[in-house]
Design a protein around this motif. Structure first.
Motif, PDB file in Angstrom:
ATOM      1  N   GLY A  91      55.010  30.300  21.500  1.00 37.15           N
ATOM      2  CA  GLY A  91      56.204  31.145  21.495  1.00 37.15           C
ATOM      3  C   GLY A  91      57.497  30.382  21.340  1.00 37.15           C
ATOM      4  N   GLY A  92      57.419  29.093  21.065  1.00 38.71           N
ATOM      5  CA  GLY A  92      58.626  28.273  21.006  1.00 38.71           C
ATOM      6  C   GLY A  92      58.907  27.721  19.624  1.00 38.71           C
ATOM      7  N   ASP A  93      59.883  26.829  19.576  1.00 39.00           N
ATOM      8  CA  ASP A  93      60.245  26.122  18.359  1.00 39.00           C
ATOM      9  C   ASP A  93      60.726  24.740  18.774  1.00 39.00           C
ATOM     10  N   GLU A  94      61.462  24.084  17.885  1.00 39.28           N
ATOM     11  CA  GLU A  94      61.894  22.712  18.188  1.00 39.28           C
ATOM     12  C   GLU A  94      62.813  22.618  19.398  1.00 39.28           C
ATOM     13  N   LYS A  95      63.364  23.755  19.854  1.00 38.56           N
ATOM     14  CA  LYS A  95      64.289  23.741  20.991  1.00 38.56           C
ATOM     15  C   LYS A  95      63.623  24.139  22.305  1.00 38.56           C
ATOM     16  N   GLU A  96      62.316  24.468  22.276  1.00 34.52           N
ATOM     17  CA  GLU A  96      61.676  24.979  23.499  1.00 34.52           C
ATOM     18  C   GLU A  96      61.686  23.959  24.629  1.00 34.52           C
ATOM     19  N   TRP A  97      61.318  22.725  24.329  1.00 34.52           N
ATOM     20  CA  TRP A  97      61.345  21.700  25.366  1.00 34.52           C
ATOM     21  C   TRP A  97      62.757  21.528  25.923  1.00 34.52           C
ATOM     22  N   LEU A  98      63.743  21.508  25.054  1.00 32.38           N
ATOM     23  CA  LEU A  98      65.129  21.296  25.484  1.00 32.38           C
ATOM     24  C   LEU A  98      65.602  22.444  26.381  1.00 32.38           C
ATOM     25  N   LYS A  99      65.248  23.675  26.030  1.00 32.49           N
ATOM     26  CA  LYS A  99      65.704  24.838  26.780  1.00 32.49           C
ATOM     27  C   LYS A  99      65.025  24.952  28.144  1.00 32.49           C
ATOM     28  N   ASN A 100      63.751  24.617  28.205  1.00 32.20           N
ATOM     29  CA  ASN A 100      62.981  24.903  29.410  1.00 32.20           C
ATOM     30  C   ASN A 100      62.454  23.682  30.151  1.00 32.20           C
ATOM     31  N   GLY A 101      62.385  22.548  29.454  1.00 33.02           N
ATOM     32  CA  GLY A 101      61.733  21.391  30.052  1.00 33.02           C
ATOM     33  C   GLY A 101      62.629  20.232  30.401  1.00 33.02           C
ATOM     34  N   THR A 102      63.920  20.304  30.059  1.00 30.56           N
ATOM     35  CA  THR A 102      64.894  19.227  30.323  1.00 30.56           C
ATOM     36  C   THR A 102      64.310  17.833  30.083  1.00 30.56           C
ATOM     37  N   PRO A 103      63.709  17.582  28.918  1.00 27.50           N
ATOM     38  CA  PRO A 103      63.103  16.267  28.700  1.00 27.50           C
ATOM     39  C   PRO A 103      64.115  15.138  28.757  1.00 27.50           C
ATOM     40  N   GLU A 104      65.341  15.411  28.265  1.00 23.46           N
ATOM     41  CA  GLU A 104      66.351  14.348  28.269  1.00 23.46           C
ATOM     42  C   GLU A 104      66.705  13.930  29.690  1.00 23.46           C
ATOM     43  N   VAL A 105      66.722  14.880  30.632  1.00 16.66           N
ATOM     44  CA  VAL A 105      67.006  14.560  32.033  1.00 16.66           C
ATOM     45  C   VAL A 105      65.859  13.768  32.642  1.00 16.66           C
ATOM     46  N   ILE A 106      64.638  14.209  32.379  1.00 13.18           N
ATOM     47  CA  ILE A 106      63.459  13.495  32.894  1.00 13.18           C
ATOM     48  C   ILE A 106      63.436  12.065  32.381  1.00 13.18           C
ATOM     49  N   PHE A 107      63.666  11.900  31.088  1.00 16.76           N
ATOM     50  CA  PHE A 107      63.657  10.561  30.510  1.00 16.76           C
ATOM     51  C   PHE A 107      64.797   9.708  31.053  1.00 16.76           C
ATOM     52  N   ASP A 108      65.997  10.279  31.126  1.00 15.31           N
ATOM     53  CA  ASP A 108      67.142   9.512  31.628  1.00 15.31           C
ATOM     54  C   ASP A 108      66.857   8.981  33.034  1.00 15.31           C
ATOM     55  N   ASN A 109      66.295   9.836  33.889  1.00 19.73           N
ATOM     56  CA  ASN A 109      66.008   9.425  35.265  1.00 19.73           C
ATOM     57  C   ASN A 109      64.924   8.353  35.315  1.00 19.73           C
ATOM     58  N   LEU A 110      63.939   8.485  34.458  1.00 22.69           N
ATOM     59  CA  LEU A 110      62.887   7.476  34.414  1.00 22.69           C
ATOM     60  C   LEU A 110      63.430   6.136  33.930  1.00 22.69           C
ATOM     61  N   TYR A 111      64.310   6.160  32.933  1.00 27.77           N
ATOM     62  CA  TYR A 111      64.931   4.915  32.472  1.00 27.77           C
ATOM     63  C   TYR A 111      65.747   4.278  33.591  1.00 27.77           C
ATOM     64  N   ALA A 112      66.469   5.109  34.312  1.00 31.22           N
ATOM     65  CA  ALA A 112      67.301   4.591  35.400  1.00 31.22           C
ATOM     66  C   ALA A 112      66.456   3.930  36.482  1.00 31.22           C
ATOM     67  N   ASP A 113      65.221   4.434  36.677  1.00 29.97           N
ATOM     68  CA  ASP A 113      64.323   3.863  37.680  1.00 29.97           C
ATOM     69  C   ASP A 113      63.459   2.739  37.128  1.00 29.97           C
ATOM     70  N   GLY A 114      63.667   2.390  35.870  1.00 30.41           N
ATOM     71  CA  GLY A 114      62.909   1.302  35.265  1.00 30.41           C
ATOM     72  C   GLY A 114      61.444   1.614  35.043  1.00 30.41           C
TER      73      GLY A 114
END
Length: 642
Positions: free
Chosen positions: A84-107
């Motif tokens: 039911g999604g498209d290229e924006k589904e992860w961005l709208k519902n999964g906040t991948p950029e936030v998850i990745f940013d936090n993981l990078y910050a934690d090394g």
């Protein structure tokens, strides 16, 4: 006073396992998907690429990590959405950029580029109208060509990225999880990291996904995950089962939850940390938060659960009890939570079926969540631990025989007795007469053992379907007979009582009730443990009745080696007759861990001294049903051959 602990699954969510010096996170911590103002951020951009596959320009989102440099090479993760999604589904519902940013910050994350495409490869690729329409579903399969021939070349031209499979990963949720397995396992020269989250029904059957399982071992990480309450669990499980059967290393991660982004965000958090770095495949079975319900659970019972490393989670509600334990030979203390649930996780349990008891304030009872079996001289709970190589007794799409429960009056014991009888496929529509195997259980069990615990009917169904065994009747007898010294047992009087019951009770009933051949060449006798001793006693002394003997995990006691012993004395005097009459004398053991191993080795040495011919086999697993099932599987193929 120590405060009562939280329920086990909650503690597991937040726990870390320390294995071989490595920390294995079990679940994302609280706040993993919440933006933090004090850390560096990655960047989300939209790109347009030309798709020759679709015949139009298509869009994708690109995440570049904090500190991204155009001069540096990066690996790439292709992250796919659901139906039911498209290229924006992860961005709208999964906040991948936030998850990745936090993981990078934690090394915790290797720098990578993440590509989020539209997996619906058609000119109008919007998620509108009937998303299950035939053309839209077909477009998800078409995306494989678009991905390989259009999107990946575009990314590798526009961005400075590595172009080898070791630096390329694919992952996705639901429909995208199915695409991930289909495309990832179908293109092992393109991807070395594959992560399928809650794979949907578009997932190919395992034999099509990975027809050459050896190739799957080349993957760096193969991750399959699903929420325990997700109705799509069977698609993930069947793939994992296939991989287990073929010894393909993979992570099967079962977590609390359903088919939603709470699950998929956690999956992304867990999977992404494994990417593009050295991994220890020996730890893959340590990741799962939860296990899967045992096959021996009663219908709809969530517990006991078996974890990938064969540990078992037991959970029972008993708010008024003072103490609960699980008795699996070793006793495990259960811990009570505030809702009255008692929980414990065992050590790793060996493969096969295990009898156990639930101890409530010291009283042994059957676990109401598990099926019960007659296996400890009483009804007891049983749990089946699966193992690689159990396909030969799997329920398959082949013709099936029947298990028939027969009451019969025995002239030997002057009492009513019961036997279970397996009749091969098409018995009722045939006029053929069949050979017979008389099959005996072990001590503490009864005539139900080979049918319920031993899977005898499935073993024979599959062998007959593959033309590996002759169609035969199996009479599964109750070996608990009354002798001069009580019921059952291993002493001479009990063995004689069994012989009397077999010859005057069981065999006459079978030969009057069923269409069977009645000569020695078409009659076999076999048994496990106590049943093996019964086979030795009756079979060796009656080779004019039985041309085939099978002795599983048994042997005359090691201190009975003198020729004055009645059994050895008879064999010495009749060795030529025994060798001439027996077409198969099959002896098998579970290896050195089998409790009958020493007795058997001493006995076979005596057979060698007496010139008795036999065939010997070992199968690892100890004194247990996996060994005996395999013994029947092997022995049945030897029987009644021309």
């Amino acid at each position: 006073m120590i405060k009562k602990i939280a329920p086990l699954f909650f503690s597991l969510l937040l726990s870390y396992s320390f294995v071989s010096g490595q920390v294995l996170e079990k679940h994302a911590p609280k706040g993993f998907d919440e933006a933090k103002s004090s850390i560096r951020k990655g960047k989300i951009d939209s790109v347009t690429y030309t798709s020759k596959t679709v015949g139009t320009d298509r869009k994708a989102l690109i995440y570049t990590p904090p500190g991204y440099k155009k001069s540096k090479k990066y690996p790439v993760l292709y992250l796919l959405h659901g139906i039911g999604g498209d290229e924006k589904e992860w961005l709208k519902n999964g906040t991948p950029e936030v998850i990745f940013d936090n993981l990078y910050a934690d090394g915790k994350l290797e720098p990578m580029i993440v590509v989020m495409p539209n997996g619906r490869a058609m000119k109008d690729d919007r998620a509108i109208g009937n998303i299950f329409a035939e053309d839209k579903v077909a477009a998800f399969a078409t995306f494989e060509k678009d991905l390989l021939n259009d999107l990946i070349p575009f990314v590798e031209k526009k961005f400075k990225v590595y172009k080898d499979k070791e630096h390329r990963a694919i992952a996705g949720l639901s429909m995208g999880g199915g695409q991930t397995l289909n495309f990832g396992l179908g293109n092992l020269d393109t991807f070395s990291w594959v992560g399928a989250f809650s794979s949907a029904p578009n997932t190919k059957v395992p034999e099509e996904l990975l027809p050459n399982p050896e190739k799957g071992k080349e993957l760096q990480v193969l991750w399959i995950s699903c929420g325990d309450a997700d109705g799509l669990m069977p698609f993930s499980k069947r793939t994992s089962d296939y991989l287990n059967h073929h010894d393909v290393p993979h992570i099967f991660y079962v977590e609390p939850g359903g088919h939603d982004f709470e699950v998929w965000k956690n999956d992304l958090y867990m999977f992404s940390q494994l990417l593009f770095k050295p991994v220890n495949k020996g730890l893959f079975n340590k990741y799962s938060v939860l296990g899967l319900p045992a096959s021996t659970n009663i219908r709809n019972a969530a517990y006991p659960q078996i974890l990938p490393d064969k540990r078992v989670i037991f959970k029972t509600k008993a708010p008024d009890a003072k103490q609960l334990q699980i008795d699996l030979g070793k006793k495990y203390d259960m811990v009570k939570d505030e809702e009255g649930f008692w929980t414990v996780t065992t050590d790793s349990i060996t493969e096969g079926i295990h009898y156990y008891s639930l101890l409530i304030d010291g009283v042994a009872v059957a676990d109401p969540a598990s099926e019960s079996f007659y296996g400890m001289g009483r009804m007891a709970s049983g749990i089946e631990i699966p193992f690689m190589g159990d396909e030969y007794y799997g329920l398959k799409d082949v013709p099936h025989g029947d298990i028939r429960i027969n009451k019969y009056y025995s002239e030997a014991s002057r009492s009513w007795r019961e036997m279970y009888v397996y009749t091969p496929p098409n018995y009722d529509t045939s006029s053929e007469k069949y050979p017979v195997l008389y099959l005996m259980h072990g001590g503490g069990e009864d005539q139900r053992g080979w049918a319920n615990q031993g899977k005898a009917n499935l073993i024979l169904d599959n062998l007959i379907a593959e033309n590996k065994a002759k169609p035969m009747i199996i009479a599964m007898l109750d070996g608990n007979v009354s002798g001069a010294e009580g019921i059952g047992g291993f002493n001479e009087n009990s063995l004689k009582a069994f012989e009397n019951e077999l010859k005057r009770g069981a065999i006459p009933f079978v030969e009057n009730r069923y269409r069977v051949k009645t000569d020695a060449q078409n009659r076999a006798l076999a048994g496990l443990s106590m049943g093996g001793l019964q086979t030795l006693h009756v079979g060796v002394q009656n080779t004019d009745m039985f041309a085939h003997l099978g002795v599983f995990s048994s042997g005359w006691f090691a201190d009975n080696t003198e020729l004055s012993d009645p059994e050895y004395s008879f064999m010495q005097e009749n060795s030529a007759t025994i060798n001439d009459n027996l077409k198969n004398f099959f002896i098998s053991m579970g290896g050195e861990e089998d409790i009958a191993y020493k007795n058997c080795k001493v006995m076979m040495k005596k057979f060698d001294d007496l010139g008795i011919k036999y065939e010997y086999s070992e199968y690892p697993g100890g004194h247990s049903w996996p060994v005996w099932r395999h013994d029947l599987y092997t022995f049945a193929q030897l029987l009644f051959q021309q």
